[in-house]
Each structure stands twice: as C-alpha cells, then as structure tokens.
Design a protein around this motif. Structure first.
Motif, mmCIF file in Angstrom:
data_model
loop_
_atom_site.group_PDB
_atom_site.id
_atom_site.type_symbol
_atom_site.label_atom_id
_atom_site.label_comp_id
_atom_site.label_asym_id
_atom_site.label_seq_id
_atom_site.Cartn_x
_atom_site.Cartn_y
_atom_site.Cartn_z
ATOM 1 N N SER A 204 0.831 -1.207 0.000
ATOM 2 C CA SER A 204 0.000 0.000 0.000
ATOM 3 C C SER A 204 0.867 1.259 0.000
ATOM 4 O O SER A 204 0.477 2.283 -0.544
ATOM 5 C CB SER A 204 -0.926 0.023 1.224
ATOM 6 N N CYS B 90 1.598 3.614 2.185
ATOM 7 C CA CYS B 90 0.815 4.769 2.627
ATOM 8 C C CYS B 90 1.704 5.878 3.182
ATOM 9 O O CYS B 90 2.767 5.627 3.754
ATOM 10 C CB CYS B 90 -0.186 4.348 3.701
ATOM 11 N N HIS C 216 -5.463 8.251 0.220
ATOM 12 C CA HIS C 216 -6.111 7.639 1.387
ATOM 13 C C HIS C 216 -6.539 8.659 2.433
ATOM 14 O O HIS C 216 -7.155 8.303 3.436
ATOM 15 C CB HIS C 216 -5.213 6.579 2.023
ATOM 16 N N HIS D 133 -7.147 3.074 2.143
ATOM 17 C CA HIS D 133 -8.201 3.698 1.338
ATOM 18 C C HIS D 133 -9.447 2.831 1.308
ATOM 19 O O HIS D 133 -10.565 3.318 1.529
ATOM 20 C CB HIS D 133 -7.678 3.935 -0.074
ATOM 21 N N GLN E 87 -3.312 -0.244 -1.122
ATOM 22 C CA GLN E 87 -4.110 0.815 -0.513
ATOM 23 C C GLN E 87 -5.227 0.291 0.386
ATOM 24 O O GLN E 87 -6.405 0.645 0.253
ATOM 25 C CB GLN E 87 -4.647 1.776 -1.568
#
Length: 851
Positions: free
Chosen positions: A59, A61, A84, A230, A227
C-alpha cells in the motif's frame, strides 16, 4: 545457539527496561493526541508530527510520526494524501514496536563457524562496520581477480524509490548481471493478464468512488493488496450508496463478509467462472457497444454453441472478440461452469448480467488468488477481459492504469564499468529466466521478468554457474518462498552471504555477515510512491530519530562504505561513480554516506520539487518552490486521472484492448524461436494444455494440482493476515495479541481451518493438534472448525512459523522452535511459468491427520 544468541541480543533486557521507562514518563492517552494536545487528559505533550511513510505492505501509505524528545511514540495517516486521506490501517502502528524491538540486530556480526546448516550454530560475534566492509570488499576483489564477477548477486525484497543505486547499478559496476528481486513471489501473474490484453505490466488502480458494481476476484482489499487504508474507509461509503459488491474467493474473507454475494469458487477454477461470465455477457447482448463495438446490422449472433462470422462484427477499441468467442466462449455456459467451479449457474448468470448492466461504471478488482497458479496466466487474462467486455477499462468507475510519479533517473553507471564489468554483466542471470521452461514474459520479452524462487534450484545445480557472493537486503527468501528446505540447502552452499536486515531471520542463519539495517520509517531518508483513488502520491521523510542501534541504510550508506573499501584495495570505480551523485542545488559531490543519502533523494525527486523541471513533466500535480518546502510537507499528489486516454491508444501490438492477444502471440513465438521449437511445445513445457490459436485468447485450463486427490484430499488455501507486514510482524506482541482479527485465527498461535462436515468425517474436533501433510513436507498446528469454508478445502493464514526473528516470533528463540508453522514449508516450488510467478494458490493439496 544459546551462547551466540546471547551475544547477538546483548543489551536487550536493558534496552527494553529503558525503553519502557522512557515511555512511562510520558504516558498519556496517545489515541487522543491531535496536533500535540491531549484533549482528554489535558496536559500538553511536547512533541511534533513529522511526515514519513510505511513500507509494511505494498500500500505504501503516507504517514506522520509523533516525535517526543527524539523518540517516535505514535504513527497516523498523513491526511494530505489524496489517495487515502487521513485513513489508516492496523499494520502501520506495528512499525513502532519494530524500530524499538530489543531483538533487532544491533551491530555488524560475523560468522565464526564455517559450517552452515539448520542445526549449525553460526557463532556470530560482533565486529565494527570497518571490519565488515573490509571482509565484503575482499570477497568482491577475489571475484574480480579471478574474472568471476558474474558470480556476485544482489537480492532485494522491499525497497524505496532510490533502490536503483544498490540493486541495479552496483552489480553492473562490479560486473554482474545478477540483481534478483522478490517480484515474482509477489504478483507477476496478476500483471500478466492486463499486459496481454491492454499492454500494461503493473498494478492497476480502481475508481471505486465512482463505481456502481465491484467484483473482488481472488483479492481481499480490506486485508491485503494495494491501498488497504483507502479501501477500509471507502467500502463503508460504497455500501451506504448502494454499490453492489461481489467477492469471488474459496474462503470467506474480510471483504466477503462485507459483500452482497460470496461466490466460493473451487481453488484453481477461476478460469471456468470467468469464461462462463463472458459467455453470458455476450449471449445476453450486454457488452459495451461504445468500447467494444457491435454487429454491423445490430443483430446479436452470439448464440450458445454457434460460431460467428468475423466479418459481421465491427470493433471499436478492441481486437479479436469474435475470435475469442469462436475459439473458447461459445460452449462455456453457466451450466458447464457449475460442474467445474462449484458455483451454481443461476448465481453465475445473475452476477454476470448485473455486472454488465452496471458497466462501464463497474469493475473486476483482480488479485493474485485467481492467477498465481500453475496454469494461472490465462485465468489472469480471462478475469481482466471482463473489464474490457463492459467498457470499464480506463473509464470512470472502472479499472485504471494509474500513473507513476515523474522521477529522475539516477546517474548511469556505464562510464564506470570496465571491460570485465561490461563483459560479465551480459551473462545469463542466475534465476534461469528465459530458459525454455521459464519464459518469464514481462513486457513481452523472453526472460524479461524475474523467477525469484528458482534461484535456490539454480544455486544447487550450479546452473548456469555457481553463485559465490551475495549481498541481500530487506528479504528473507528462506521463509517467504515455497519449499523452504531448498533455500536452506542453497544458502548453506553459497560461499559468502552478507545479509542486511533489521532482524535476524531464517536467511540470516546462513549468513557470513549480518549488516544491521535502518528502519525505513524513522531512521533513514526514504521515499515511495503508490496510486489509488485515481491519484498517485509520493511520500518522503527525513531521519526522524537517531538510529536506535549501530545501523546503516542498505541503499546508500552501505554502497558508500563498500566503495571506500574497494577503492583502498585498488578498485575505485564504485566510489568514483557515487561521487557523481551531486547535490542538484549546490553541485557539491558527496563526501560521506549521509550526504550520498541526501543527494540521491534530491536527484531522484527533483522533478517533484524543482520548478525548473515542471515543463519537462507536463501534467504535474502539486508544485513546490524548493527542496526544503517539499521535504517539510513530505508528500506530493498527482493531478487527477484523465480517463479514456488509452482507448485505441494502448501499448499492444494492435493499439487496442486485445481479446485475441497479438501481443502474446508475438511474445510466445519469439520465445519459441529462441529455443528453436513451437509455441505448442513451449506451452506443454510450461505445463499448459492449450494448442494452436487457443494459446492467444483467454481460456479455461484445468488446474494443475500438486498431490493426487486420493493421497491428498484437501485443496490448500494460503491466506494473508491483516496484521502481517510482509512476514515481518511476528516479533511484535501486538501482532500476536490481535492475531484473532484474522477471521477464525487464534491469538499467540497458529491454526488451520476446516469445514465442520469434513472434520466430522475424519473424526477430528475443534482444537485438535493435527499434522498437515503435503507431497513436500509436513507441519503440526491446531485445527479450527470454520463453517465459512467450502468443504474439501482447508485454509491457513501466512505469517507464523518463524524460528528466527526474535523471542516473540519464536516459541523458543534460542532452540529455534517456531511459534506455529510456515505455510511455505509444505508448499511445493511451482510456478506460473509464462510470467515467472511463484504459484501460491489453487495448485496444492494436503491431507490432515491427528498429531
């Protein structure tokens, strides 16, 4: 290993006590901290939120860390991210336990026992970085003296945006072709279908916020894939606004629990279900006329069992639809599929019709479960082709290619490659990519992709040659690759292994040097990019805390230190090359490892922060006035995605979305010609059944399963944990304490799940200790009865079974007794050979016996 392990973890108890005291002094309700103020308790917590990022899964992030007196005490999502927002996932919080883990490798260590094996004590003793680099440099100089530089390799697991320095350019300068990534134990078969239909070898983005219908196929977006932060947030919104969600998966996953329909397809039979759905869409006349085209007279001639004249259909942005129908789809009815894949025909028909009617605002969200199988490449094509049928490719509410950030290439190594380096770097790579039985057709090229798990076999067979010196970082192939015993044997055979990681691991056990790594989120400058929500972001962080132990950044500091040592021994090429990494702002060349780290990040991200570069990059997104402004904000967001730009402009052979893949035909024919044989022979060698023109369209292949049904009656399902930081979380107490957040799993332990009907037939009950036996090995674990699992299958979550990693990960670290068991110990080393991907799903059978 009791004595040497004591040396290895020297100071652990003291560090743990001091760490606990340090946290206790500032103990607050940290879950309520916002911008430095504790709302519930009241007193001001003196600290600063600083931008960083997470590489705990793919992901990637953007995060912020709360730093108090030089110590990271909390982590949260960076709300500035457009992919996100301020939403988080559970994994990121484990990073704090990782960075302050007293079981981390604290200083360089060298092996004193020349014998290597599972039952051998390495006898590691602490040394200085100077001595460690001197040893590694001597090994490389020995290769150069003997003109054997191609026997050097760099192994890479997770990485940052500047990985090219160590992973690509360093081995070239030394003179080796061998940079081996983890990619094919990650998702290469997942990329195969999108590439050979639309020319895109990468992960997709999905415009879930504008969709009306989602089919999650072999993927659990609320647990793994890209993600997670998200999707954990947006799925609730989807349900509120009436988006229909369908999950196709043999197991009842986190996402299945939130779906309107769960289709428990038999493991490996995804191709049957996908082709049947395509059959329904065509016979019902529900394909996208705008994207695909139509019959010239408007009359639907797709009738079950009947061929169609290609001249009667006029395609718009696709190629070969009628060929696909005639070669494969005309007989693939839902009734046929029901018998094969175990999903009832009415459900197949209803889902296909609903999905097509929602198109083009509909999507098939595809993960590795449907294609990382021995015969999974054509499954990947068939599943993704459904997006093409309904016109959702590159369309609002559909599946998108996304975009990569505009990054600048690092300086080329060519001028620093002497004659030996130029010659030896052109040799065959150690992983056997491009061999007849391993086409690895990334980007349409024979041998274009990596075959990670095959490296162990190549080392054991010394084919194409004997590998002598390995520098490996952020990887643990002895744990993460199926049929692990091969890796133990292979690493025992390698002359010299330097392993650069944060924690001692199964691969480290066979190392000659342990090189302790910085933690990417806190102790080094890092940068990574990812896409979701129709945007791309790139996050970057400074060193937020002083390194907790004597650790180095593997991607910059170690190359510099190695370059200095090699220069002392007469080989200056690497250090001379690194000095070309000049600060884009001042023009100064680096004089030490930390300057190299800084300048490398500035060079790579210059198109993001330097206004002078904006005109070169076009549709830019966020803009900054300087490096300082960028590093302080810590994140860049792209401009919004532009839809339909790829329609009739795809990088395929025809420029269209290919239901009949001229792109795959060219690639297979090229590989066959290279080996002086036919495409039919190549497919047979790669364990496929297709012959002739069928090889170039998405089609059904009966799954190739390891283990006979009589001897091994259960299909084995490997599952992902929502807390696993790619197999590296097990030494975190939070991982163990909340392990039961994986549906059906247990805390501080390990289990295999079975349908109660199967257990009753075998005379087994919940909680029994059982042996799980496969054709390549066996493990002992706890049986859990789980009704949300189709009969005839068993499911086990990956992430336990470490006998290294630390005192929490292992049941007994000193005696190498694992906590639970590793799925890869019993999974055979098999492959989806067209892509090079390791087979993890729909390919293995086991039997269960009471232990």
């Amino acid at each position: 290993m009791e004595i040497s392990r004591r040396a290895f973890i020297g100071g652990s108890v003291v560090a743990a006590i001091l760490g606990a005291i340090g946290l206790k002094m500032r103990e607050r309700r940290l879950d309520t901290i916002e911008e430095g103020r504790d709302k519930k308790v009241g007193p001001l917590v003196e600290g600063t939120w600083k931008p960083t990022g997470c590489l705990g899964c793919t992901s990637w992030c953007a995060k912020e860390a709360f730093i108090v007196d030089g110590r990271a005490i909390k982590i949260r999502a960076n709300k500035v991210s457009k992919i996100h927002g301020g939403h988080d996932c559970p994994r990121a919080h484990l990073a704090i336990q990782q960075v302050y883990d007293p079981d981390r490798i604290k200083q360089p260590m060298k092996r004193t026992n020349p014998k290597k094996g599972l039952n051998e004590d390495p006898g590691f003793v602490p040394i200085s970085w100077d001595e460690a680099m001197d040893i590694l440099a001597d090994k490389i100089m020995e290769l150069r003296k003997n003109d054997e530089t191609y026997k050097f390799a760099v192994f890479r697991g997770r990485y940052t945006n500047i990985n090219g320095l160590l992973y690509s350019n360093l081995p070239k300068i030394i003179g080796s072709p061998n940079n081996i990534s983890h990619s094919s134990i990650c998702a290469e078969a997942e990329k195969f279908g999108p590439y050979y239909t639309q020319g895109y070898w990468n992960y997709r983005d999905y415009d879930v916020e504008n969709t009306k219908y989602i089919i999650c196929w072999g993927v659990d977006p609320l647990c793994s894939n890209r993600q997670v932060s998200h999707y954990l947030n947006v799925f609730g919104q989807l349900l509120e606004r009436g988006v229909k969600i369908v999950t196709i998966d043999p197991k009842y996953s986190n996402t299945a629990a939130k779906s309107h329909v769960w289709m428990p397809v038999k493991p490996g039979q995804d191709g049957a279900l996908a082709t049947a759905m395509a059959h329904v869409i065509l016979t019902e006349g529900l394909w996208s006329k705008e994207f695909v085209g139509d019959f010239k007279d408007g009359q639907n001639r797709f009738v079950t069992g009947k061929t169609v004249d290609e001249e009667l259909f006029e395609e718009n942005h696709t190629f070969g639809l009628v060929k696909w129908w005639n070669l494969e789809l005309k007989d693939r009815t839902p009734e046929w599929a029901e018998e094969v894949c175990g999903v009832d025909s009415e459900t197949i028909k209803n889902v296909a019709i609903e999905f097509a009617k929602a198109g083009p605002y509909a999507m098939v969200f595809m993960g590795g479960g449907s294609n990382m199988q021995i015969r999974g490449g054509y499954n990947s094509m068939a599943v993704h082709a459904l997006n093409g049928l309904v016109g959702s490719v590159d369309h609002e509410g559909g599946t998108l290619t996304g975009r990569s950030p505009r990054l600048q290439s690092l300086p080329k190594p060519d001028d620093f490659m002497d004659e030996m380096a130029q010659r030896n770097s052109k040799k065959q790579k150690i992983d056997q990519r491009g061999y007849k039985e391993f086409p690895a057709l990334k980007d349409g090229k024979s041998g274009g992709g990596v075959v990670t798990n095959r490296v162990a076999d190549a080392i054991l067979a010394e084919d194409p040659y004997k590998l002598k010196v390995i520098l490996a970082y952020f990887c643990n192939f002895n744990y993460s690759c199926p049929e692990t015993k091969r890796w133990h044997e292979a690493m025992a055979k390698v002359d010299f292994l330097a392993h650069c990681v944060t924690h001692y691991s199964e691969m480290s056990h066979f190392a000659d040097l342990l090189l302790p790594s910085t933690h990417h989120s806190f102790e080094q400058m890092s940068s990574a990019a990812q896409k979701a929500n129709s945007y791309t972001h790139l996050w970057i962080n400074e060193r937020l805390i002083d390194p907790v132990y004597d650790v180095k950044n593997p991607e910059t500091e170690i190359p510099w230190l190695l370059g200095e040592k090699l220069a002392q021994k007469g080989f200056t090429n690497l250090l001379d090359y690194l000095k070309t990494y000049k600060d884009p702002e001042t023009g100064k060349e680096p004089t030490n490892p930390l300057e190299l780290e800084l300048y490398t990040l500035k060079i790579r991200t210059q198109p993001i922060w330097d206004p002078a570069k904006y005109e070169e990059t076009g549709n830019h997104g966020d803009k900054f006035n300087s490096w300082q402004e960028f590093i302080q904000k810590g994140i860049w967001n792209s401009a919004p995605y532009q839809f339909k730009k790829l329609w009739s402009n795809m990088p395929t052979e025809t420029g269209k979305f290919e239901f009949y893949s001229a792109t795959l035909k060219k690639a297979l024919e090229s590989h066959a010609e290279k080996h002086k044989t036919t495409v039919d022979d190549i497919l047979k060698t790669c364990k496929y059944e297709a012959k002739g023109e069928l090889a170039f369209v998405p089609h059904y292949e009966e799954p190739y399963m390891v283990g006979s049904k009589n001897d091994y009656p259960f299909d084995f399902i490997d599952a992902k944990s929502r807390l696993a930081r790619e197999g590296r979380s097990a030494n975190c107490s939070w991982f163990q304490e909340f392990k039961d957040s994986d549906p059906g799993d247990i805390k501080w332990g390990d289990c295999i799940k079975m349908n109660p009907d199967d257990a009753e037939r075998l005379g087994l009950k919940d909680g029994d200790k059982v042996k799980v036996i496969s054709p390549v090995g066996e493990v002992v674990t706890t049986l859990k009865l789980w009704e949300a699992l189709r009969p005839g299958t068993v499911q086990k979550t990956f992430g336990q079974g470490h006998w290294a990693m630390g005192h929490i990960a292992a049941e007994d670290f000193a005696k190498r007794i694992p906590r639970g068991s590793n799925n890869n110990d019993i999974m055979a080393a098999e492959y989806e050979r067209l892509s090079g991907s390791t087979a993890f799903y729909g390919s293995f059978r086991v039997r269960i016996e009471k232990a």
